[in-house]
Design a protein around this motif. Structure first.
Motif, PDB file in Angstrom:
ATOM      1  N   GLN A  22       0.879  -1.250  -0.098  1.00  0.00           N
ATOM      2  CA  GLN A  22       0.048   0.055   0.019  1.00  0.00           C
ATOM      3  C   GLN A  22       0.815   1.172   0.133  1.00  0.00           C
ATOM      4  O   GLN A  22       0.561   2.285  -0.707  1.00  0.00           O
ATOM      5  CB  GLN A  22      -0.980  -0.011   1.110  1.00  0.00           C
ATOM      6  CG  GLN A  22      -1.948   1.253   1.211  1.00  0.00           C
ATOM      7  CD  GLN A  22      -2.598   1.306   2.509  1.00  0.00           C
ATOM      8  OE1 GLN A  22      -2.128   1.024   3.542  1.00  0.00           O
ATOM      9  NE2 GLN A  22      -3.979   1.714   2.354  1.00  0.00           N
ATOM     10  N   ARG A  23       1.975   1.349   0.900  1.00  0.00           N
ATOM     11  CA  ARG A  23       2.751   2.516   0.923  1.00  0.00           C
ATOM     12  C   ARG A  23       3.500   2.524  -0.176  1.00  0.00           C
ATOM     13  O   ARG A  23       3.611   3.922  -0.812  1.00  0.00           O
ATOM     14  CB  ARG A  23       3.589   2.267   2.144  1.00  0.00           C
ATOM     15  CG  ARG A  23       2.848   2.445   3.616  1.00  0.00           C
ATOM     16  CD  ARG A  23       3.953   2.404   4.782  1.00  0.00           C
ATOM     17  NE  ARG A  23       4.603   1.239   4.954  1.00  0.00           N
ATOM     18  CZ  ARG A  23       4.414   0.117   5.691  1.00  0.00           C
ATOM     19  NH1 ARG A  23       3.352   0.513   6.028  1.00  0.00           N
ATOM     20  NH2 ARG A  23       5.356  -0.698   5.751  1.00  0.00           N
ATOM     21  N   GLY A  54      -1.047   4.082  -2.116  1.00  0.00           N
ATOM     22  CA  GLY A  54      -2.570   3.535  -2.021  1.00  0.00           C
ATOM     23  C   GLY A  54      -3.232   2.906  -3.114  1.00  0.00           C
ATOM     24  O   GLY A  54      -4.371   2.649  -3.003  1.00  0.00           O
ATOM     25  N   ASP A  79      -5.121  -1.418  -1.325  1.00  0.00           N
ATOM     26  CA  ASP A  79      -5.836  -1.025  -0.113  1.00  0.00           C
ATOM     27  C   ASP A  79      -6.238  -2.035   0.468  1.00  0.00           C
ATOM     28  O   ASP A  79      -7.631  -2.594   0.057  1.00  0.00           O
ATOM     29  CB  ASP A  79      -6.622   0.316  -0.429  1.00  0.00           C
ATOM     30  CG  ASP A  79      -7.213   1.059   1.000  1.00  0.00           C
ATOM     31  OD1 ASP A  79      -6.948   0.213   1.977  1.00  0.00           O
ATOM     32  OD2 ASP A  79      -7.740   2.022   0.753  1.00  0.00           O
ATOM     33  N   GLU A 118     -12.821   7.699   7.158  1.00  0.00           N
ATOM     34  CA  GLU A 118     -11.663   7.424   6.916  1.00  0.00           C
ATOM     35  C   GLU A 118     -11.146   5.920   6.943  1.00  0.00           C
ATOM     36  O   GLU A 118     -11.763   5.174   7.921  1.00  0.00           O
ATOM     37  CB  GLU A 118     -10.597   8.112   7.933  1.00  0.00           C
ATOM     38  CG  GLU A 118      -9.201   7.837   7.708  1.00  0.00           C
ATOM     39  CD  GLU A 118      -8.222   8.391   8.810  1.00  0.00           C
ATOM     40  OE1 GLU A 118      -6.851   8.380   8.571  1.00  0.00           O
ATOM     41  OE2 GLU A 118      -8.869   8.483   9.850  1.00  0.00           O
ATOM     42  N   ARG A 119     -10.333   5.544   5.787  1.00  0.00           N
ATOM     43  CA  ARG A 119     -10.002   3.850   5.921  1.00  0.00           C
ATOM     44  C   ARG A 119      -8.379   3.931   6.266  1.00  0.00           C
ATOM     45  O   ARG A 119      -7.507   4.318   5.516  1.00  0.00           O
ATOM     46  CB  ARG A 119     -10.286   3.348   4.632  1.00  0.00           C
ATOM     47  CG  ARG A 119     -11.474   3.476   4.028  1.00  0.00           C
ATOM     48  CD  ARG A 119     -11.437   2.644   2.562  1.00  0.00           C
ATOM     49  NE  ARG A 119     -10.566   3.198   1.438  1.00  0.00           N
ATOM     50  CZ  ARG A 119     -10.921   3.894   0.529  1.00  0.00           C
ATOM     51  NH1 ARG A 119     -12.350   4.199   0.315  1.00  0.00           N
ATOM     52  NH2 ARG A 119     -10.012   4.199  -0.107  1.00  0.00           N
ATOM     53  N   ARG A 120      -8.210   3.298   7.500  1.00  0.00           N
ATOM     54  CA  ARG A 120      -6.857   3.238   7.977  1.00  0.00           C
ATOM     55  C   ARG A 120      -6.651   2.159   8.793  1.00  0.00           C
ATOM     56  O   ARG A 120      -7.628   1.618   9.751  1.00  0.00           O
ATOM     57  CB  ARG A 120      -6.495   4.551   8.809  1.00  0.00           C
ATOM     58  CG  ARG A 120      -5.087   4.701   9.238  1.00  0.00           C
ATOM     59  CD  ARG A 120      -4.865   5.625  10.154  1.00  0.00           C
ATOM     60  NE  ARG A 120      -5.251   5.576  11.514  1.00  0.00           N
ATOM     61  CZ  ARG A 120      -6.264   6.057  11.958  1.00  0.00           C
ATOM     62  NH1 ARG A 120      -6.889   6.910  11.269  1.00  0.00           N
ATOM     63  NH2 ARG A 120      -6.438   5.812  13.482  1.00  0.00           N
ATOM     64  N   ASP A 165      -3.970   0.583  11.427  1.00  0.00           N
ATOM     65  CA  ASP A 165      -2.758   0.736  12.134  1.00  0.00           C
ATOM     66  C   ASP A 165      -2.239  -0.762  12.523  1.00  0.00           C
ATOM     67  O   ASP A 165      -2.761  -1.521  12.838  1.00  0.00           O
ATOM     68  CB  ASP A 165      -3.057   1.504  13.414  1.00  0.00           C
ATOM     69  CG  ASP A 165      -3.523   2.774  12.904  1.00  0.00           C
ATOM     70  OD1 ASP A 165      -2.988   3.525  11.975  1.00  0.00           O
ATOM     71  OD2 ASP A 165      -4.225   3.512  13.611  1.00  0.00           O
ATOM     72  N   ARG A 209      -8.424  -0.710  13.614  1.00  0.00           N
ATOM     73  CA  ARG A 209      -9.044   0.054  12.381  1.00  0.00           C
ATOM     74  C   ARG A 209      -9.892   1.477  12.688  1.00  0.00           C
ATOM     75  O   ARG A 209     -10.132   1.532  13.812  1.00  0.00           O
ATOM     76  CB  ARG A 209     -10.013  -0.791  11.693  1.00  0.00           C
ATOM     77  CG  ARG A 209     -11.251  -1.114  12.363  1.00  0.00           C
ATOM     78  CD  ARG A 209     -11.917  -2.246  11.742  1.00  0.00           C
ATOM     79  NE  ARG A 209     -13.103  -2.740  12.582  1.00  0.00           N
ATOM     80  CZ  ARG A 209     -14.346  -2.107  12.662  1.00  0.00           C
ATOM     81  NH1 ARG A 209     -14.526  -1.177  11.529  1.00  0.00           N
ATOM     82  NH2 ARG A 209     -15.223  -2.342  13.337  1.00  0.00           N
ATOM     83  N   SER A 210      -9.519   2.195  11.662  1.00  0.00           N
ATOM     84  CA  SER A 210     -10.554   3.603  11.828  1.00  0.00           C
ATOM     85  C   SER A 210     -11.899   3.191  11.388  1.00  0.00           C
ATOM     86  O   SER A 210     -12.242   1.969  11.080  1.00  0.00           O
ATOM     87  CB  SER A 210     -10.095   4.589  11.006  1.00  0.00           C
ATOM     88  OG  SER A 210     -10.052   4.343   9.514  1.00  0.00           O
ATOM     89  N   ALA A 239     -12.710   1.575   7.884  1.00  0.00           N
ATOM     90  CA  ALA A 239     -11.716   0.683   7.515  1.00  0.00           C
ATOM     91  C   ALA A 239     -12.212  -0.801   7.751  1.00  0.00           C
ATOM     92  O   ALA A 239     -12.709  -1.166   8.808  1.00  0.00           O
ATOM     93  CB  ALA A 239     -10.570   0.515   8.240  1.00  0.00           C
TER      94      ALA A 239
END
Length: 287
Positions: free
Chosen positions: A69-70, A74, A77, A106-108, A110, A120-121, A124
């Motif tokens: 992803q990084r 993106g 995802d 937000e889709r995140r 961690d 997750r956010s 996500a």
């Protein structure tokens, strides 16, 4: 995984099939979005912002997914589960109309690698379908190697890994799957300690009012891709990385996909209509 698997092995024993099936069952039990009891499904039902402990195999795949992803800015995802479900490609089953826009937030994801946990956010929902099948190939292949099986070709739902050679001394030759809409000739690849994964926007989807909607999503738009790419094949030692990168490159479009493949040192073949685009590493293999 909703697909089949096959194994061609020089060294044969009745326990091989059971061993391969057990490793694939482990991947399903941890990472399936269709199994409500899987670790992934339980994580997606867990409270937003709460840390969730992962088994080692699951953590390994999440780490790889977030790395891709990084590196792809993106394009890959792993938090798109709410979108894929809304469009009929998740556990809720198929749809017969184009869904309206959703307010997912937000889709995140961690990831704490040291503690082997994720959170997750609000928007996500974890979906590892673009990488977990390739990992299943790797896990089964590593089990075979650990059990003394050195020469084999393993296939799970079209993703392949070849180890060693055939009994006649030849490598494991496979033809790269080409989209049915193109006349580009398929490549024949020698899978000698190598994996191949293909992502195609023609494999799954649905048609409404004469328009086909692919199961491959652009994370930027939240909709199926419309970039003319019909398939991407990536060759890599790791089938998991070949699988994940094939998914990412499909989203980017031909020129950007090849530029990124060159930057990452990936052997990639992108098919867009009647044209093929080859990365530097792929071209080097032709020589």
């Amino acid at each position: 995984m909703g697909t089949s698997w096959s194994l061609h092995a020089v060294e044969s024993s009745p326990s091989l099939a059971a061993g391969v099936q057990a490793t694939l069952d482990l991947v399903v039990a941890q990472m399936s979005q269709w199994d409500s009891a899987s670790h992934l499904s339980r994580f997606n039902r867990s409270p937003v912002g709460e840390w969730f402990d992962l088994p080692a195999e699951f953590a390994h795949v999440v780490d790889a997914a977030l790395t891709i992803q990084r590196a792809s800015d993106g394009a890959f995802d792993p938090a798109l589960g709410a979108l894929t479900d809304r469009w009929g490609f998740g556990a809720s089953g198929p749809v017969d109309r184009v869904p309206g826009p959703g307010e997912d937030g937000e889709r995140r994801i961690d990831f704490d690698a040291d503690a082997r946990r994720i959170r997750r956010s609000e928007g996500a929902v974890l979906d590892l379908s673009g990488i977990a099948k390739g990992y299943g190939v790797d896990l089964a292949a590593e089990w075979l190697l650990a059990n003394g099986v050195r020469h084999f070709l393993l296939e799970v739902g079209g993703e392949l890994r070849g180890e060693g050679i055939r009994p006649d001394g030849q490598p494991w030759w496979v033809d790269v799957e080409m989209p049915p809409s193109t006349s580009v000739a398929p490549y024949r690849i020698a899978l000698h300690d190598l994996s191949a994964a293909t992502s195609g926007n023609y494999r799954r989807g649905f048609t409404v009012d004469g328009r086909h909607y692919s199961h491959s999503f652009d994370p930027q738009t939240g909709r199926p891709i419309v970039n003319a790419v019909s398939s991407v094949t990536v060759l890599h030692r790791s089938c998991m990385l070949a699988d994940g990168w094939a998914t990412a490159l499909t989203v980017l479009g031909p020129a950007a996909a090849i530029a990124l493949a060159d930057a990452q040192g990936l052997a990639a073949c992108v098919i867009a209509g009647e044209r093929e685009f080859l990365s530097r590493e792929w071209r080097a293999m032709l020589g």
